[in-house]
Structures are given as C-alpha cells and as structure tokens.
Design an enzyme around this catalytic site. Structure first.
Site, PDB file in Angstrom:
ATOM      1  N   HIS A 150      83.720  41.542  55.006  1.00 41.44           N
ATOM      2  CA  HIS A 150      84.297  42.298  56.140  1.00 41.44           C
ATOM      3  C   HIS A 150      85.298  43.314  55.611  1.00 41.44           C
ATOM      4  CE1 HIS A 150      87.303  39.244  55.224  1.00 41.44           C
ATOM      5  NE2 HIS A 150      88.210  39.999  55.833  1.00 41.44           N
ATOM      6  N   ARG A 218      92.476  26.101  47.188  1.00 43.65           N
ATOM      7  CA  ARG A 218      92.954  27.485  47.179  1.00 43.65           C
ATOM      8  C   ARG A 218      93.717  27.747  48.466  1.00 43.65           C
ATOM      9  NH1 ARG A 218      90.775  32.797  48.625  1.00 43.65           N
ATOM     10  NH2 ARG A 218      92.076  34.283  47.493  1.00 43.65           N
TER      11      ARG A 218
HETATM   12  O1  LIG Z   1      91.565  34.184  51.807  1.00 50.37           O
HETATM   13  C1  LIG Z   1      91.398  35.255  51.225  1.00 50.37           C
HETATM   14  O2  LIG Z   1      91.644  35.430  50.021  1.00 50.37           O
HETATM   15  C2  LIG Z   1      90.898  36.464  51.986  1.00 50.37           C
HETATM   16  C3  LIG Z   1      90.686  36.187  53.433  1.00 50.37           C
HETATM   17  C4  LIG Z   1      90.549  37.443  54.234  1.00 50.37           C
HETATM   18  O3  LIG Z   1      89.980  38.395  53.792  1.00 50.37           O
HETATM   19  C5  LIG Z   1      91.128  37.518  55.583  1.00 50.37           C
HETATM   20  O4  LIG Z   1      91.709  36.518  56.064  1.00 50.37           O
HETATM   21  O5  LIG Z   1      91.028  38.609  56.215  1.00 50.37           O
HETATM   22 FE   LIG Z   2      90.212  40.124  55.058  1.00 53.37          FE
END
Ligand SMILES: O=C(O)CCC(=O)C(=O)O
Ligand SMILES: [Fe+2]
Length: 286
Positions: A150, A218
């Site tokens: 996205h 993570r």
């Molecule tokens: O958790 C991540 O490293 C990226 C998540 C992400 O792209 C978002 O929450 O918009």
């Molecule tokens: Fe994101």
C-alpha cells in the site's frame, strides 16, 4: 488483525541491493534540505540520523506498546492519539522540505500537521514471533505478508521498529528492497497527501511488512502526520505550470480518508482524485 494484501501485489517481487538514503540532521540546513528533497523525489523514504530524540523516550514508548498488546497470535494494529513521538521530527522535516524546495513560506507543509485539529495518529503494529516455522523455509514470500502492499494516505510517516526485519519498499522501477531495521533511528516515508501537494514531484513510497519470520517478535511504531479533516489537499501553485499541469482536483483530508477506508488496502486511491483531460479546471477550483 492481519491486513491482507490485494491481488495486485501477488505478482512476483523483484529485489535489488540498493541503500535507502540516509540524512544526517546535524549538518548544515541547506545541505540537509537538498538531500531530503532528492530522497523524496527518488525514493519516497529516507532514514534520519542525529535526530535528537532521546533513546529513553523511544524505548519507553515501545515498552508501553509491548504491554498494550498482550500475547494473542496474529498481526495486530493499535492506533492511539499522536503523542510527541514523531511530531517534532515530522515538523522539522517538513520545514526542511519547504526550504529545499525554495518555498518562501517555510510552514506551508508543517502547518498541516501542526493544526490543533490535526488528524495525526500514532500506531503500533505487532508481528508475533514464529515458533514452529523454519525461518529459512522456501515458502513463497507472498504467503508471508503481514501488512499488504500500500501507500499511506496522510502527509508523512515517522517509523521506528525494533531490531527485527520486515518492512519492504517498492522503488520507482518496481524493485522491492528490504528496509534494514535500526531501533536507534527513524525512517520518514512520504505519503499520498504530500505527493498531491507537490503535484507528483514527490513519490509516496509503496511498502509492505512481511509477517514475522524471526523467533523474536517485531514491533513497529509509526507517527502518521495528517491535516485536520477539513484541511484542503491540492497541488500548490509552485508545482503547477503549462509544462506540468495540475494532476489532481482539490479535496479535503476527510474525503481522502473516507476513500482510503472504503477501498482495499492496495488500491491506488489517488486515481479517484486525478483530473482527466476533459475536466473543466475552473469548475473544479471553484
Ligand atoms: O509495520 C510496519 O513496519 C509497516 C506497517 C505500515 O506500513 C502501516 O501501518 O501503514
Ligand atoms: Fe504503511
């Protein structure tokens, strides 16, 4: 919650060994602002070092995030009102962006997120550790997506994760590169609204997070800098010329947010606001 990827991202991904630009905020402002603009034009992401955010602040916030998640399996997201994390850094970066673009009004971008009605949020994502899976297994990467492909809708993101990898960014040429985790530093990601304000001079980097393949969990935290819901997003006059006609109609952040929530994660939502050659520009501006 698992955010699934759209079918569009199920195509084979290519990767290449390219570094993401690193911007040292402690050096001369004119140098930094130029580097930031270049990174926004070419990558839509950069890493900031010497940012001045104390380690204790970041680690305390991370500990709060870990506590708030508990232990159930699956990728989880939690959004809370934006705290000072990310806000100061985002404002500083947006000031430098204006400077690097030679815009006389240095607050033209930062004003959007500094407004008391700003719709900015802080989000934690948690990707639990994998206990029963061989991390070197050859399973197709697309089956291992934790947060699908996205671009983010707001102005800009300040992202920090613990020392576990997962984030990947798509470059201009369609190559996907892993973003190396660095718990002491921050990544800034350009988002759709800033892309529109610059009439596509900046790119809003498409990205995704792989499901965790590590035995350690993570945790990422992101400050999403956004305008107020009624704030207007429209290409600034500096970026519109006969050679570079206006690409988008004006819309409010509220409108775009609604579009973002009513489409699929991987959809190219900006297309909904793109001008077609037949559109009467004067009608759209009135
Ligand atoms: O958790 C991540 O490293 C990226 C998540 C992400 O792209 C978002 O929450 O918009
Ligand atoms: Fe994101």
């Amino acid at each position: 919650m698992v955010a699934l990827s759209s079918p569009a991202c199920m195509r084979a991904k290519k990767t290449k060994a390219v570094g993401i630009p690193v911007v040292d905020l402690s050096v001369d402002k004119s140098v930094v602002s130029e580097l930031i603009v270049k990174a926004c034009e070419e990558y839509g992401i950069f890493k900031v070092i010497n940012h001045g955010i104390p380690w204790e602040v970041t680690s305390r916030l991370e500990a709060e995030g870990v506590r708030s998640f508990g232990k159930p399996p699956g990728v989880k997201q939690r959004a809370v009102p934006a705290t000072p994390f990310g806000y100061e850094l985002a404002s500083e970066v947006l000031g430098l962006v204006a400077e690097g673009l030679w815009i006389p009004d240095k607050h033209v971008f930062s004003r959007q997120i500094r407004d008391v009605q700003s719709d900015s949020v802080l989000r934690f994502n948690h990707y639990p550790a994998v206990n029963n899976q061989d991390p070197s297994s050859k399973a197709c990467k697309e089956d291992q997506i934790g947060f699908g492909e996205h671009s983010d809708p707001q102005i800009l993101t300040v992202l920090r994760s613990n020392n576990v990898a997962g984030l990947e960014i798509c470059l201009h040429d369609g190559f996907w590169i892993p973003v190396r985790p660095d718990p002491t530093q921050f990544y800034v990601i350009i988002r759709d609204a800033l892309r529109v304000l610059t009439n596509d001079r900046f790119v809003s980097a498409r990205h995704m997070a792989l499901a965790n393949l590590s035995r350690n969990s993570r945790m990422s935290m992101m400050y999403f800098g956004a305008p107020p819901l009624t704030g207007t997003i429209s290409p600034l006059p500096q970026f519109v010329s006969p050679q570079k006609p206006r690409l988008y109609r004006a819309f409010t952040w509220g409108e775009y947010k609604k579009a973002a929530y009513s489409t699929r994660l991987g959809d190219f939502r900006l297309d909904l606001f793109k001008l077609r050659p037949s559109d009467d520009i004067l009608d759209l501006l009135s």
